[in-house]
Design an enzyme around this catalytic site. Structure first.
Site, mmCIF file in Angstrom:
data_model
loop_
_atom_site.group_PDB
_atom_site.id
_atom_site.type_symbol
_atom_site.label_atom_id
_atom_site.label_comp_id
_atom_site.label_asym_id
_atom_site.label_seq_id
_atom_site.Cartn_x
_atom_site.Cartn_y
_atom_site.Cartn_z
ATOM 1 N N ASP A 14 46.142 65.241 -3.947
ATOM 2 C CA ASP A 14 46.088 65.284 -2.493
ATOM 3 C C ASP A 14 44.665 64.878 -2.087
ATOM 4 O O ASP A 14 43.706 65.075 -2.852
ATOM 5 C CB ASP A 14 46.395 66.702 -2.009
ATOM 6 C CG ASP A 14 46.092 66.896 -0.549
ATOM 7 O OD1 ASP A 14 46.721 66.223 0.277
ATOM 8 O OD2 ASP A 14 45.206 67.709 -0.241
ATOM 9 N N TYR A 16 43.002 65.228 1.520
ATOM 10 C CA TYR A 16 42.260 66.007 2.512
ATOM 11 C C TYR A 16 42.294 67.498 2.195
ATOM 12 O O TYR A 16 43.349 68.114 2.168
ATOM 13 C CB TYR A 16 42.814 65.721 3.908
ATOM 14 C CG TYR A 16 42.670 64.266 4.286
ATOM 15 C CD1 TYR A 16 41.414 63.715 4.505
ATOM 16 C CD2 TYR A 16 43.781 63.434 4.379
ATOM 17 C CE1 TYR A 16 41.257 62.378 4.825
ATOM 18 C CE2 TYR A 16 43.635 62.090 4.708
ATOM 19 C CZ TYR A 16 42.375 61.570 4.932
ATOM 20 O OH TYR A 16 42.227 60.233 5.238
ATOM 21 N N ARG A 48 42.177 71.082 12.222
ATOM 22 C CA ARG A 48 42.926 70.986 10.968
ATOM 23 C C ARG A 48 44.303 71.651 11.074
ATOM 24 O O ARG A 48 45.309 71.089 10.618
ATOM 25 C CB ARG A 48 42.116 71.626 9.834
ATOM 26 C CG ARG A 48 42.825 71.681 8.499
ATOM 27 C CD ARG A 48 43.182 70.306 7.970
ATOM 28 N NE ARG A 48 43.660 70.359 6.599
ATOM 29 C CZ ARG A 48 44.235 69.347 5.960
ATOM 30 N NH1 ARG A 48 44.430 68.190 6.586
ATOM 31 N NH2 ARG A 48 44.616 69.467 4.701
ATOM 32 N N SER A 127 48.782 60.952 -0.361
ATOM 33 C CA SER A 127 48.241 61.588 0.835
ATOM 34 C C SER A 127 49.041 61.262 2.089
ATOM 35 O O SER A 127 49.654 60.192 2.206
ATOM 36 C CB SER A 127 46.791 61.128 1.030
ATOM 37 O OG SER A 127 46.254 61.588 2.249
ATOM 38 N N ASN A 128 48.972 62.187 3.047
ATOM 39 C CA ASN A 128 49.456 61.907 4.396
ATOM 40 C C ASN A 128 48.642 60.823 5.084
ATOM 41 O O ASN A 128 49.106 60.211 6.048
ATOM 42 C CB ASN A 128 49.374 63.174 5.254
ATOM 43 C CG ASN A 128 50.529 64.134 5.027
ATOM 44 O OD1 ASN A 128 51.596 63.759 4.555
ATOM 45 N ND2 ASN A 128 50.312 65.390 5.376
#
Length: 234
Positions: A14, A16, A48, A127-128
């Site tokens: 991942d 972030y 966040r 990742s997004n």
């Protein structure tokens, strides 16, 4: 939990919160906008939290946009909450969005990735983040040469924790089975979902989170990525 993982062919990360410190965006702008430490951290936390919530809500609603748009929408909400609607200092939103492209990696990240790469392990980000965001933050931190792939959810059009996101790593890395992946995330929900999908999971619990009550359970819990090469047999 086990002490080591076996049969690992790729280490997938991942981005972030795991490789990159999401709170370093606000930290880069604190002095310029004279934000006191406590309000700055509160705004960063709100940014966040809303960013993640918007990914889940948009996925459920079937209204996908890329992570850059989600990040900006979440920031606008956080700024309105911190300063009042439309009352944030001029230029602050743009500066914070720019700083998201230059987030700092956690201290151990470059050396761990180099060690994995030198040991012959495939390495990737899943990742997004949008391709543009990931390209810029990886280049800023000098990680381009130690990653075999940088994979964005934009290839499947839905955010984590949808199973198609995790399948993307298996397909793009040419792996025969999910259990050949050691997946690293600092996000407890992401670690649980990746485990439920079939990855071996190292939960990098940087923030002392409680374990999620969700399907899936990480195989190993650590507080930094420093020990990862040994955990995957290098």
């Amino acid at each position: 939990m086990t002490d080591r993982l076996s049969g690992i062919e790729a280490c997938v990360f991942d981005a972030y919160g795991t490789l990159f410190d999401v709170h370093s965006a606000v930290a880069q702008c604190r002095d310029r906008f004279e934000l006191a430490a406590a309000p700055a951290q509160a705004m960063s936390d709100a940014w966040r939290t809303r960013q993640l919530q918007y990914t889940w809500l948009r996925s459920l609603m079937g209204h996908h946009v890329d992570f850059w748009q989600v990040t900006e929408d979440a920031l606008a909400f956080a700024l309105d909450t911190a300063f009042g609607a439309g009352k944030a200092p001029s230029g602050l939103q743009r500066a914070l969005m720019d700083s998201y492209l230059t987030l700092h990696s956690y201290p151990e990240v470059p050396s761990v990735l180099k060690e994995l790469k030198a040991g012959g392990m495939k390495t990737a980000i899943l990742s997004n983040g949008s391709p543009m965001m990931l390209e810029k933050v990886c280049a800023h931190n000098g990680l381009d040469s130690v990653l075999d792939a940088v994979l964005s959810v934009e290839e499947v059009g839905v955010f984590k924790p949808h199973p198609s996101v995790y399948q993307l790593a298996v397909d793009r890395l040419g792996l025969s089975r999910p259990a050949a992946v050691s997946f690293q995330s600092s996000n407890a929900w992401d670690a649980a979902a990746a485990s439920a999908y079939g990855f071996k999971v190292v939960w990098c619990n940087r923030f002392g989170q409680a374990r999620e009550r969700l399907p899936g359970s990480p195989d190993i819990e650590v507080t930094s990525l420093t020990t990862l090469p040994g955990l995957v047999g290098l």
